[in-house]
Design a protein around this motif. Structure first.
Motif, short mmCIF file in Angstrom:
data_model
loop_
_atom_site.label_atom_id
_atom_site.label_comp_id
_atom_site.label_asym_id
_atom_site.label_seq_id
_atom_site.Cartn_x
_atom_site.Cartn_y
_atom_site.Cartn_z
N TYR A 327 23.33 3.39 7.78
CA TYR A 327 21.90 3.08 7.75
C TYR A 327 21.08 4.29 7.35
CZ TYR A 327 22.77 -1.43 10.00
OH TYR A 327 23.20 -2.71 10.28
N ASP A 328 19.98 4.04 6.68
CA ASP A 328 18.99 5.07 6.38
C ASP A 328 18.16 5.27 7.64
OD1 ASP A 328 16.51 6.33 5.65
OD2 ASP A 328 17.09 5.95 3.56
N ASP A 330 15.46 6.82 8.14
CA ASP A 330 14.00 6.70 7.97
C ASP A 330 13.56 5.24 7.92
OD1 ASP A 330 13.60 9.44 7.94
OD2 ASP A 330 14.03 9.58 5.79
N TYR A 335 22.42 0.99 3.81
CA TYR A 335 22.49 1.43 2.41
C TYR A 335 23.92 1.66 1.94
CZ TYR A 335 23.36 6.31 3.79
OH TYR A 335 23.90 7.46 4.29
#
Length: 368
Positions: A327-328, A330, A335
């Protein structure tokens, strides 16, 4: 059946002296003759059967002294020589003995005395030859330590002679020795092995009862009294000595220790278990000594099971891919994913990669 006679070489420039000696010897020996030292050296090149030499000292062309000097450089240098001379000076006797003669007889000699001395030096030389052959048979030619077979025999005798003693088998080798040998050359590799052999001798010299030898390549082994603090201290000394041996290459020993509880166990088996312990600390920058534990053997069996099953598992498509999402941080949106392998065995169920991946990395199956 007639007993084969030994051959004696008579070296004397006086023909009458050679005839007298030959007549005295021919009943018990075959006889060869030479008129001087140079001719005697030629005789040695063509007659391997010569068992002893009777050598006059004062001769033309090449005297007995020069013959003794050159004789040391020949392949026959271990043959016994009796110097025969009319010079009764003690200094002469000492000189020929220093040059390598085995005995000294003054003229005129007593026949019985000469025959007895000749017989004695031949017996001594044969005993020496047998001792040399035994040494060659039992010792490693590079380090002169006991070889594998002789070491295991010596361990068995030690344990039989001291049934109440407590002992440990200590296996020592050098991490990545083959790499060192390839990089620095075989001559330097041999030099390192002799250095290690000297250290093994020093360790043994500090033990009351100990046998030691070179098993193969860079693997050495000792059977020593089982005193953990002493074994660890000696391992530390060897570790420091290797660190100082070559500042341009990090040399690290691995010590595997098997504590002997059953003295009737075969020494070869003791060595194998000490080897398992040594392998346990290989590649570690923190530990260079390891004691054998039963789970090490269990691990070997487990690893062998994996090796036996791996190709069948590949063919049966037992290896499964699991995708672990990434996971990103932010956006908290996925992703991508990390691909992870699992082994679903029909009998043992799901196997952790921590069990089989290290084995595959070692044997190359990881590529598949």
């Amino acid at each position: 059946m007639e007993k084969e006679k030994l051959t004696i070489l008579i070296v004397d420039d006086q023909r009458i002296n050679r005839q007298i000696l030959a007549g005295l010897l021919r009943f018990d020996y075959d006889v060869l003759e030479a008129e001087n030292g140079a001719e005697a050296l030629e005789q040695l090149e063509h007659h391997e059967e010569i068992a002893a030499i009777l050598l006059d000292l004062v001769m033309p062309v090449m005297d007995g002294y020069e013959f003794l000097r050159r004789f040391k450089e020949t392949p026959c240098a271990e043959l016994p020589i009796i110097a025969v001379t009319g010079d009764k000076d003690a200094g002469t006797e000492q000189k020929v003995l220093d040059l390598g003669a085995w005995d000294f007889v003054s003229k005129p000699y007593h026949p019985a005395t000469l025959l007895t001395r000749l017989k004695n030096v031949i017996i001594r030389s044969q005993y020496y030859l047998v001792s040399q052959m035994k040494f060659v048979y039992e010792h490693d030619p590079l380090t002169e330590l006991l070889n594998r077979t002789a070491f295991f025999t010596a361990v068995r005798h030690l344990l039989e002679e001291d049934p109440q003693g407590e002992y440990a088998m200590v296996r020592v080798d050098i991490d990545r020795f083959q790499t060192y040998n390839s990089f620095w050359g075989e001559e330097e590799g041999d030099k390192l092995l002799r250095f290690m052999a000297d250290w093994i001798r020093q360790i043994a010299g500090r033990c009351k009862k100990c046998v030691y030898g070179r098993i193969n390549a860079d693997a050495f082994c000792l059977c020593v009294p089982n005193r953990e603090e002493v074994i660890r201290a000696e391992a530390r000394r060897a570790f420091e000595a290797l660190a100082d041996y070559n500042k341009e290459y990090r040399l690290v020993p691995s010590f595997g220790v098997y504590e002997i509880h059953d003295k009737k166990e075969k020494p070869q088996k003791m060595y194998e278990l000490a080897t398992l312990a040594a392998h346990d600390c290989k590649g570690s920058y923190l530990e260079y000594i390891s004691y054998y534990k039963p789970e090490m053997s269990k691990r070997i069996l487990e690893n062998q099971w994996i090796v036996n099953e791996m190709q069948k598992a590949m063919d049966a498509e037992q290896f499964e891919v699991y995708l672990q999402p990434k996971y990103d941080l932010d956006t908290e949106a996925p992703y991508g994913a990390e691909a992870l392998i699992r082994w679903r065995h029909p009998e043992k169920g799901m196997l952790s990669p921590g069990i089989f991946i290290p084995v595959f990395e070692q044997n190359g199956f990881i590529g598949k």
